[in-house]
Structures are given as structure tokens and as C-alpha cells.
Design a protein around this motif. Structure first.
Motif, short mmCIF file in Angstrom:
data_model
loop_
_atom_site.label_atom_id
_atom_site.label_comp_id
_atom_site.label_asym_id
_atom_site.label_seq_id
_atom_site.Cartn_x
_atom_site.Cartn_y
_atom_site.Cartn_z
N GLU A 1 0.63 -1.13 -0.10
CA GLU A 1 0.09 -0.04 -0.04
C GLU A 1 0.87 1.25 0.04
OE1 GLU A 1 -3.92 1.94 2.24
OE2 GLU A 1 -2.51 0.37 3.42
N TYR A 2 1.98 1.26 0.86
CA TYR A 2 2.74 2.41 0.58
C TYR A 2 3.35 2.51 -0.54
CZ TYR A 2 6.83 4.89 0.80
OH TYR A 2 8.19 6.23 0.67
N LYS A 3 3.87 1.43 -1.48
CA LYS A 3 4.34 1.71 -2.64
C LYS A 3 3.31 2.41 -3.61
CE LYS A 3 7.69 -1.73 -2.53
NZ LYS A 3 8.17 -2.96 -3.30
N ALA A 4 2.02 1.83 -3.46
CA ALA A 4 0.95 2.49 -4.07
C ALA A 4 0.56 4.03 -3.73
CB ALA A 4 -0.37 1.80 -4.03
N LEU A 5 0.71 4.22 -2.69
CA LEU A 5 0.35 5.70 -2.24
C LEU A 5 1.77 6.66 -2.91
CD1 LEU A 5 -0.58 5.22 1.37
CD2 LEU A 5 -1.93 6.33 -0.55
N ARG A 6 3.10 6.09 -2.54
CA ARG A 6 4.15 6.96 -3.10
C ARG A 6 4.04 6.97 -4.63
NH1 ARG A 6 7.13 10.43 -0.97
NH2 ARG A 6 7.23 9.21 0.86
N ALA A 7 3.50 6.08 -5.60
CA ALA A 7 3.41 5.95 -6.80
C ALA A 7 2.52 6.86 -7.26
CB ALA A 7 3.16 4.85 -7.39
N ILE A 8 1.36 7.27 -6.54
CA ILE A 8 0.15 7.86 -7.14
C ILE A 8 0.52 9.59 -6.70
CG2 ILE A 8 -1.33 7.67 -5.31
CD1 ILE A 8 -2.47 7.76 -8.77
N PHE A 9 0.83 9.65 -5.31
CA PHE A 9 1.24 10.99 -4.85
C PHE A 9 2.52 11.56 -4.89
CE2 PHE A 9 -2.73 9.33 -2.45
CZ PHE A 9 -3.36 10.44 -2.62
#
Length: 413
Positions: free
Chosen positions: A315-323
């Protein structure tokens, strides 16, 4: 061309490990309470269940429901009805067309207690003693049906079953159904009651549960370097959604705007998330696009954050990728640290917390974070934090077994 309708939240209700109502649960969350306790059931010792603690609902259904209702509903539907009734009363709807009232409800597992109790009866006492209401009680659509019949909703009683993404997906569906004009009001939410020796043993066998039995209240610790699994929870949360036009016409109070949702699937693994969070990233992007928001508009995230090793990282990787770099300015709350994981009901509960965070302009705390994982570079809220002035936007994430991803975006009003 007519633009999209504005969809708003006008009522909330909940029964959770933190409290028997939405306000009680919210206040306990802000106070940093934990709903996780050692279980006091004879079956824990009888079956030598490997994990002896969970986040059970603080107020039991038998304390607030009539016996005749209890006998005809699985606990998953009991919790649903309690939360939906509170939300309906909170919305203050007095005059409505039943044909324009719709239910979008969710559960992850359904009537597991009814099913397995019936199996015990069959084995021990024979087929004639099995309750005739067993099948209607074990159906995953039983909570939606119970809410629909009790509140006289005749535009539909729809059910989503997508594991831990279920009730966030129902919320996104409710938004779509209002946009499509299928109803004027939607009762949406999710419920779960599956803290049972079989499910506890199964989750423990896959090493998904925390085993911190010496200190259950501190067992759920999202983002902590020493996290060792999630804590099972139970309960329900409900939200009343309406078009702004309909809500304003009847003089309803408005908590927040549901601005958009995104739903994707990983197509990766039955239990593990895509390790790079690619599906979660796409779901967030879809939610923001539908909401007409840019990443820089988001000030708060209520993360899925179950306290598992692989889940929190993905989930952290997803958040970093989008934001991107903006993520460093986003207040992230992981409320499962307090509530445990309500599985199919968790998305609705965390959506409700996100709505209240925008209303009160305060991000709730993440308890039990003592040594943040150095690979998860987030601004995690560890004590109640005031959110900025002006227009606010936030997202709530849910991800489930089977690769289900659901994200909903909200705006302040």
C-alpha cells in the motif's frame, strides 16, 4: 450537457469494537482507545485456538435488539441492522418514496456462525432439528435484505462480496447508482461477524494474524517495524447517501461529499497483494479522476494498513506512486490499530471515519506505532491532528483477498 450530480453523506451509524454508536466509536478513536481484548469464550480453550484475542464489538446485539429479531438474523445481519437504523435516524428522513430508496450493502464472509451452528445441530441432533431459517440467515445478501425490509427500501437491495474491499466497493457503487438516477437515497455500508474458531484458526494457519497475546491492545500496529499480523474485528458501519439536490430540498444536514470512487483488481494472487501496489495505484487514480481532484488536493488518507508485513509495504508503494513527493504532506491514519480489521465491514467504517475527519477537521491517531518501518516513509498521525483550513479532500483505501482494490474520495462541505 448536464454534469455529474453532487453526492453527499447525510447520516452515519456504527457498532464497533470501540463503541455501540458512531459518535461513541469516533470519540474512542480520537482518545486512542483499543478495541482488542482477550476473548472470553469456552471454545478458545476447547479447540486450542492459536490466537486468543480479537476486536469484538463492544456492545452486543442482544443488548439493543429484540429477541425475536435476534433469532431470525445471523450476527452479521444483526450488526448491519443496528448500524443502518442509527444512520437512518441520524439522517432524519421523514417523508420518502420507498421505490426511490436503495440499499448497497456488503459483507466479506456472511453468515458463518449460522452455517456452522447448523452443522453442529445436524451432527448432534439430526436433520429435523435444523432451523428452517438457516438458509436465509447464511446468505451473504441477508444483511442487505434485513436493512431493506426494515427500512422499506424497494429500489433494490444489492450485495457486494469482495473480501476486505467489500464495503468500500459498495460505497463506490452507491455513488454510481445515485449518479444513474436509480434512487434518491442510498443506505450503504458493510458488516461482518466471523470471529469463530474456524476462521481464527484459518487466518492463523496462513500466518496472517498477530500473535501478541501478552498485550492484545497493542497487537495491531500498522507500519511498525515489529508488526506481526492483523487483528480480527467485527461490527458494522452505515452511511446515508443522497444527491445534494434531494438533501437540500428536505433540509438535511450534510457531513461531507462523496466525490468519486475507483475499483480495480490485481489478477496477481489469491491472498497476497501485488507487491508493487499497481492495482491499488490504478484504483486511487480512478477515484481522483472521477472526483475531479488532483493529487495535491488530498490532505488526508485513511489507509487500509492491516499491520501485515507485505500488505503495508504494498500500500505504501501505491501511495508513493500516485502521490509522489506530495505524500510527505499527507496526514495518514491507520485506524485498524484501534478497531482491528472488520473484513467486509472495514471499508464502511473507515469511510465513516474519513467523513468525520473532514467534518471535524481532525485526523484520527494511529496507536501502537513505536518504531516506524524505515521502508515506509509516511507522515503517520499518532495523535489527533488538526487538518488545514479551507476546502479539504481525503481518500479511504480498502484492499482484499482475491486482488480486490477499492478507493473512495471525499470532499469537505
Amino acid at each position: 450537457m448536464v454534469g455529474p450530480k453532487k453526492i453527499v453523506v447525510t447520516g452515519i451509524g456504527a457498532t464497533t469494537p470501540l463503541g455501540g454508536t458512531a459518535p461513541e466509536s469516533w470519540q474512542a478513536l480520537l482518545a486512542g482507545a483499543s478495541g482488542t481484548r482477550t476473548m472470553q469464550h469456552e471454545w478458545v480453550e476447547k479447540y486450542q485456538v492459536p490466537v486468543n484475542f480479537a476486536a469484538e464489538a463492544l456492545v452486543r446485539p442482544e443488548e439493543v435488539m429484540e429477541r425475536v429479531e435476534l433469532k431470525r438474523l445471523d450476527p452479521s445481519a444483526q450488526f448491519a441492522l443496528i448500524a443502518a437504523r442509527e444512520a437512518w435516524a441520524d439522517a432524519g428522513v421523514e417523508d420518502f418514496d420507498p421505490d426511490r430508496l436503495l440499499v448497497d450493502w456488503a459483507t466479506g464472509i456472511g453468515g458463518v456462525w449460522t452455517l456452522l451452528d447448523a452443522w453442529d445441530v445436524l451432527r448432534e441432533r439430526g436433520p429435523r432439528r435444523v432451523m428452517p431459517m438457516t438458509v436465509p440467515m447464511i446468505m451473504p445478501n441477508s444483511p442487505a435484505a434485513a436493512v431493506s425490509m426494515n427500512l422499506n427500501a424497494r429500489a433494490g437491495a444489492r450485495t457486494v462480496v469482495s473480501a476486505c474491499a467489500s464495503s468500500t466497493e459498495s460505497l463506490a457503487n452507491a455513488y454510481d447508482h445515485l449518479q444513474q438516477g436509480l434512487a434518491d437515497i442510498v443506505i450503504t455500508g458493510g458488516s461482518e461477524s466471523c470471529i469463530h474458531p474456524i476462521t481464527v484458526s484459518s487466518f492463523a494457519a496462513m500466518h496472517a494474524l498477530s500473535t501478541r497475546a501478552d498485550d492484545p491492545a497493542r497487537a495491531s500496529r500498522p507500519y511498525d517495524r515489529d508488526r506481526d499480523g492483523f487483528v480480527m474485528g467485527e461490527g458494522a458501519a452505515a452511511l446515508i447517501l443522497e444527491t445534494e439536490e434531494h438533501a437540500t430540498a428536505r433540509g438535511a444536514k450534510i457531513y461531507a461529499e462523496v466525490a468519486g470512487g475507483g475499483i480495480t483488481s490485481d489478477s496477481y494472487h489469491i491472498t497476497a497483494p501485488d507487491p508493487e501496489g499497481l492495482g491499488a495505484t490504478r484504483a486511487t487514480k480512478l477515484a481522483l479522476e472521477q472526483a475531479g481532484l488532483s493529487t495535491s488536493d488530498i490532505v488526508h488518507v485513511n489507509a487500509h494498513a492491516t499491520s501485515t508485513g507485505v500488505g503495508d509495504i504494498a500500500e505504501y508503494k501505491a501511495l508513493r506512486a500516485i502521490f509522489g513527493d506530495h505524500l510527505d504532506s499527507v496526514a495518514v491514519s491507520a485506524t485498524k490499530a484501534s478497531t482491528g480489521h472488520l473484513l467486509g465491514g472495514t471499508g464502511a467504517l473507515e469511510a465513516m471515519f474519513t467523513v468525520l475527519a473532514l467534518r471535524d477537521r481532525i485526523a484520527p491517531p494511529t496507536i501502537n506505532l513505536e518504531n516506524q518501518d524505515p521502508d515506509i516513509v509516511l507522515d503517520v498521525v499518532t495523535s489527533p491532528r488538526e487538518l488545514p483550513a479551507g476546502d479539504l479532500a481525503a481518500v479511504s483505501n480498502s484492499f482484499g483477498f482475491g486482488g480486490h482494490n477499492a478507493v473512495v474520495a471525499f470532499k469537505s462541505v
